[in-house]
Design an enzyme around this catalytic site. Structure first.
Site, short mmCIF file in Angstrom:
data_model
loop_
_atom_site.label_atom_id
_atom_site.label_comp_id
_atom_site.label_asym_id
_atom_site.label_seq_id
_atom_site.Cartn_x
_atom_site.Cartn_y
_atom_site.Cartn_z
N CYS A 1 -27.49 -9.72 -1.24
CA CYS A 1 -26.80 -8.51 -1.68
C CYS A 1 -27.08 -7.36 -0.71
O CYS A 1 -26.33 -6.40 -0.66
CB CYS A 1 -27.23 -8.14 -3.10
SG CYS A 1 -28.91 -8.58 -3.47
N ARG B 1 -15.08 -2.05 -7.45
CA ARG B 1 -16.05 -1.64 -8.46
C ARG B 1 -16.57 -2.86 -9.22
O ARG B 1 -17.74 -2.94 -9.56
CB ARG B 1 -15.39 -0.69 -9.45
CG ARG B 1 -14.71 0.45 -8.74
CD ARG B 1 -14.36 1.56 -9.70
NE ARG B 1 -15.52 2.38 -9.88
CZ ARG B 1 -15.78 3.02 -11.01
NH1 ARG B 1 -14.96 2.91 -12.01
NH2 ARG B 1 -16.83 3.74 -11.10
N TYR C 1 -17.63 -4.07 -0.16
CA TYR C 1 -17.21 -4.38 -1.53
C TYR C 1 -15.71 -4.63 -1.58
O TYR C 1 -15.24 -5.58 -2.22
CB TYR C 1 -17.59 -3.23 -2.47
CG TYR C 1 -19.07 -3.11 -2.66
CD1 TYR C 1 -19.74 -3.90 -3.60
CD2 TYR C 1 -19.83 -2.23 -1.88
CE1 TYR C 1 -21.09 -3.81 -3.77
CE2 TYR C 1 -21.20 -2.13 -2.05
CZ TYR C 1 -21.83 -2.92 -3.00
OH TYR C 1 -23.18 -2.83 -3.16
#
Length: 109
Positions: A57, A40, A26
DNA sequence: GGTTTGACCCGTT
DNA sequence: CAACGGGCCAAAC
């Protein structure tokens, strides 16, 4: 390029560029999207990521290589099977071997 | 335009 | 080693 594109669009495009056998974190995606601290927000983008985009994903993991809540992928172990099927190495800890499977990033654009 | 939230990250308790 | 909290950022309400 489409720098005008919202943060989401950038993340989607980056994720779509992740090749098989590789994974991205991420924080990495966030940095590539232009916001190193927006990990986030990347996760949030995934939350709203439509399947129509075919976004892998399951190739997006957190900083230490642990997978996201299985509930998101429809069941425990699903994400791991997908990754293993693509050649991702898993450690005995159940984590991804980031040292061997971490995405190099977008080659060029 | 302020508040809430989220599939995160890091340090401290 | 597990739990908790704070910080970070962008989008949705």
């Amino acid at each position: 390029m489409t720098q005008k594109a919202p943060f989401f669009a950038r993340v989607y495009r980056l994720v779509a560029q992740i090749p098989e056998g590789k994974v991205a974190t991420y924080g990495q995606l966030a940095a590539l999207a232009g916001q190193p601290r927006a990990a986030r927000t990347v996760g949030w983008a995934m939350q709203g990521a439509p399947r129509e985009l075919d976004l892998p994903c399951h190739r997006v993991v957190n900083a230490i290589g642990t997978l996201s809540p299985p509930l998101v992928f429809g069941g425990a172990g699903v994400q791991r099977e997908l990754l293993e099927n693509e050649g991702i190495r898993f450690l005995e800890d159940g984590r991804i071997d980031l040292g061997a499977s971490l995405w190099d990033g977008p080659i060029a654009e």
